[in-house]
Design a protein around this motif. Structure first.
Motif, short mmCIF file in Angstrom:
data_model
loop_
_atom_site.label_atom_id
_atom_site.label_comp_id
_atom_site.label_asym_id
_atom_site.label_seq_id
_atom_site.Cartn_x
_atom_site.Cartn_y
_atom_site.Cartn_z
N SER A 76 94.18 109.12 25.52
CA SER A 76 93.92 108.89 26.93
C SER A 76 92.76 107.92 27.08
CB SER A 76 93.64 110.20 27.68
OG SER A 76 92.46 110.78 27.22
N TRP A 77 92.76 107.22 28.19
CA TRP A 77 91.71 106.26 28.52
C TRP A 77 91.25 106.56 29.94
CZ3 TRP A 77 89.97 101.77 25.82
CH2 TRP A 77 90.53 101.60 24.56
N VAL A 78 89.96 106.35 30.19
CA VAL A 78 89.43 106.44 31.54
C VAL A 78 89.17 105.02 32.01
CG1 VAL A 78 87.60 107.32 33.01
CG2 VAL A 78 88.45 108.72 31.11
N LEU A 79 89.80 104.65 33.11
CA LEU A 79 89.71 103.30 33.64
C LEU A 79 88.99 103.31 34.98
CD1 LEU A 79 93.46 102.40 33.03
CD2 LEU A 79 91.54 101.94 31.49
N SER A 80 88.39 102.21 35.31
CA SER A 80 87.71 102.04 36.60
C SER A 80 88.75 101.76 37.69
CB SER A 80 86.73 100.88 36.50
OG SER A 80 86.42 100.35 37.76
N GLU A 91 88.11 100.50 40.53
CA GLU A 91 87.77 99.17 41.04
C GLU A 91 88.39 98.07 40.17
OE1 GLU A 91 83.79 96.61 42.28
OE2 GLU A 91 83.56 98.53 41.28
N MET A 92 88.34 98.25 38.85
CA MET A 92 88.94 97.26 37.95
C MET A 92 90.45 97.21 38.13
SD MET A 92 89.04 97.32 33.82
CE MET A 92 88.20 95.93 33.10
N LEU A 93 91.07 98.37 38.26
CA LEU A 93 92.52 98.40 38.46
C LEU A 93 92.91 97.68 39.75
CD1 LEU A 93 93.21 102.06 37.36
CD2 LEU A 93 93.99 99.99 36.20
N LEU A 94 92.17 97.92 40.82
CA LEU A 94 92.44 97.23 42.09
C LEU A 94 92.28 95.72 41.93
CD1 LEU A 94 90.74 99.78 44.46
CD2 LEU A 94 93.15 99.11 44.55
N ALA A 95 91.25 95.29 41.21
CA ALA A 95 91.02 93.86 40.99
C ALA A 95 92.13 93.25 40.15
CB ALA A 95 89.66 93.64 40.34
N SER A 96 92.72 94.03 39.25
CA SER A 96 93.79 93.50 38.38
C SER A 96 95.02 93.09 39.17
CB SER A 96 94.17 94.53 37.31
OG SER A 96 94.98 95.56 37.85
N VAL A 106 91.15 90.42 34.85
CA VAL A 106 89.92 91.20 34.97
C VAL A 106 89.68 91.93 33.65
CG1 VAL A 106 91.05 93.23 35.95
CG2 VAL A 106 88.66 92.83 36.44
N GLY A 107 88.39 92.16 33.37
CA GLY A 107 88.02 92.95 32.21
C GLY A 107 87.55 92.10 31.05
N GLU A 108 86.80 92.76 30.21
CA GLU A 108 86.36 92.18 28.96
C GLU A 108 86.06 93.34 28.03
OE1 GLU A 108 81.85 91.01 29.45
OE2 GLU A 108 83.05 90.06 31.01
N GLY A 109 85.98 93.05 26.76
CA GLY A 109 85.74 94.15 25.83
C GLY A 109 87.01 94.94 25.57
N ASP A 110 86.93 96.26 25.71
CA ASP A 110 88.02 97.14 25.32
C ASP A 110 89.16 97.26 26.32
OD1 ASP A 110 86.57 97.62 23.06
OD2 ASP A 110 86.05 99.67 23.55
N ILE A 111 88.98 96.79 27.55
CA ILE A 111 90.03 96.93 28.57
C ILE A 111 90.16 95.60 29.32
CG2 ILE A 111 90.77 98.17 30.63
CD1 ILE A 111 88.91 100.48 29.72
N ARG A 112 91.38 95.02 29.26
CA ARG A 112 91.62 93.75 29.93
C ARG A 112 93.00 93.75 30.58
NH1 ARG A 112 90.06 93.01 24.93
NH2 ARG A 112 91.93 92.03 24.17
N GLY A 149 106.35 90.05 37.75
CA GLY A 149 105.71 91.14 38.47
C GLY A 149 105.04 92.15 37.58
N LEU A 150 104.65 91.72 36.40
CA LEU A 150 104.02 92.61 35.43
C LEU A 150 102.55 92.29 35.25
CD1 LEU A 150 106.77 92.52 32.65
CD2 LEU A 150 106.43 94.31 34.37
N LEU A 151 101.83 93.28 34.75
CA LEU A 151 100.45 93.08 34.32
C LEU A 151 100.39 93.39 32.83
CD1 LEU A 151 98.50 94.98 37.11
CD2 LEU A 151 98.64 92.51 36.81
N ARG A 152 99.71 92.55 32.08
CA ARG A 152 99.47 92.83 30.67
C ARG A 152 98.17 93.61 30.59
NH1 ARG A 152 99.65 87.87 27.99
NH2 ARG A 152 101.80 88.35 27.47
N LEU A 153 98.20 94.71 29.87
CA LEU A 153 97.04 95.57 29.66
C LEU A 153 96.75 95.58 28.17
CD1 LEU A 153 94.96 97.81 30.26
CD2 LEU A 153 96.87 99.43 30.36
N VAL A 154 95.53 95.16 27.81
CA VAL A 154 95.11 95.19 26.41
C VAL A 154 94.03 96.26 26.30
CG1 VAL A 154 94.12 93.88 24.49
CG2 VAL A 154 95.63 92.74 26.13
N LEU A 155 94.28 97.23 25.43
CA LEU A 155 93.33 98.31 25.18
C LEU A 155 92.84 98.23 23.75
CD1 LEU A 155 95.23 101.31 26.83
CD2 LEU A 155 93.30 100.05 27.78
N GLY A 156 91.55 98.20 23.56
CA GLY A 156 90.97 98.15 22.23
C GLY A 156 90.30 96.82 21.96
N ARG A 157 89.75 96.73 20.78
CA ARG A 157 89.01 95.53 20.38
C ARG A 157 89.92 94.57 19.63
NH1 ARG A 157 83.18 98.15 19.22
NH2 ARG A 157 83.43 99.61 20.90
#
Length: 131
Positions: free
Chosen positions: A48-52, A54-59, A64-70, A77-85
């Protein structure tokens, strides 16, 4: 309003270019109004991951994002979600409209700008002091 829970299917990109569908649970609790919990379930060893929120709304509006969540909008109509380093990350896609519907429900539960009114500051402080 109470908690908001939605099951959203994400697609995990496999190195060979194929994808695997993952049913995930997205959870929002008014008593933790800045956070959204993304649970991958047993198929992903209970990750599981805890996401902001505010970040999700901005996406929904752009990268949006840097580091472990982008998040990055992509075609279809898709969003790419990258989790991890870098070098140790997973790449997923999520349907933008499904995520937007979930986030709309969270803002109906706790309107933007009213988050701090929902936090039990005294209870949190008491918990820290008693530890």
């Amino acid at each position: 309003m109470g908690p908001v829970t939605e099951q959203i299917t994400l697609h995990l990109l496999i190195p060979d270019g194929s994808t695997v569908a993952l049913d995930t649970d997205w959870r929002y609790r008014p008593d933790d109004p800045y956070a959204v919990r993304l649970d991958f379930g047993e198929r992903a060893a209970g990750a599981s991951w805890v996401l902001s929120r505010e970040m999700l709304l901005a996406s929904l509006c752009g990268p949006v994002g840097e580091g472990d969540i982008r998040f990055t909008p992509i075609d279809g109509g898709l969003l790419r979600l990258v989790l991890g380093r870098a070098g140790d990350s997973v790449i997923l896609t999520v349907d933008r409209a499904e995520l937007a519907a979930f986030l709309t429900a969270t803002t109906e539960s706790v309107p933007l700008g009213e988050e701090s009114e929902r936090i039990d500051w005294d209870g949190g402080l008491a918990g820290l002091l008693s530890a």
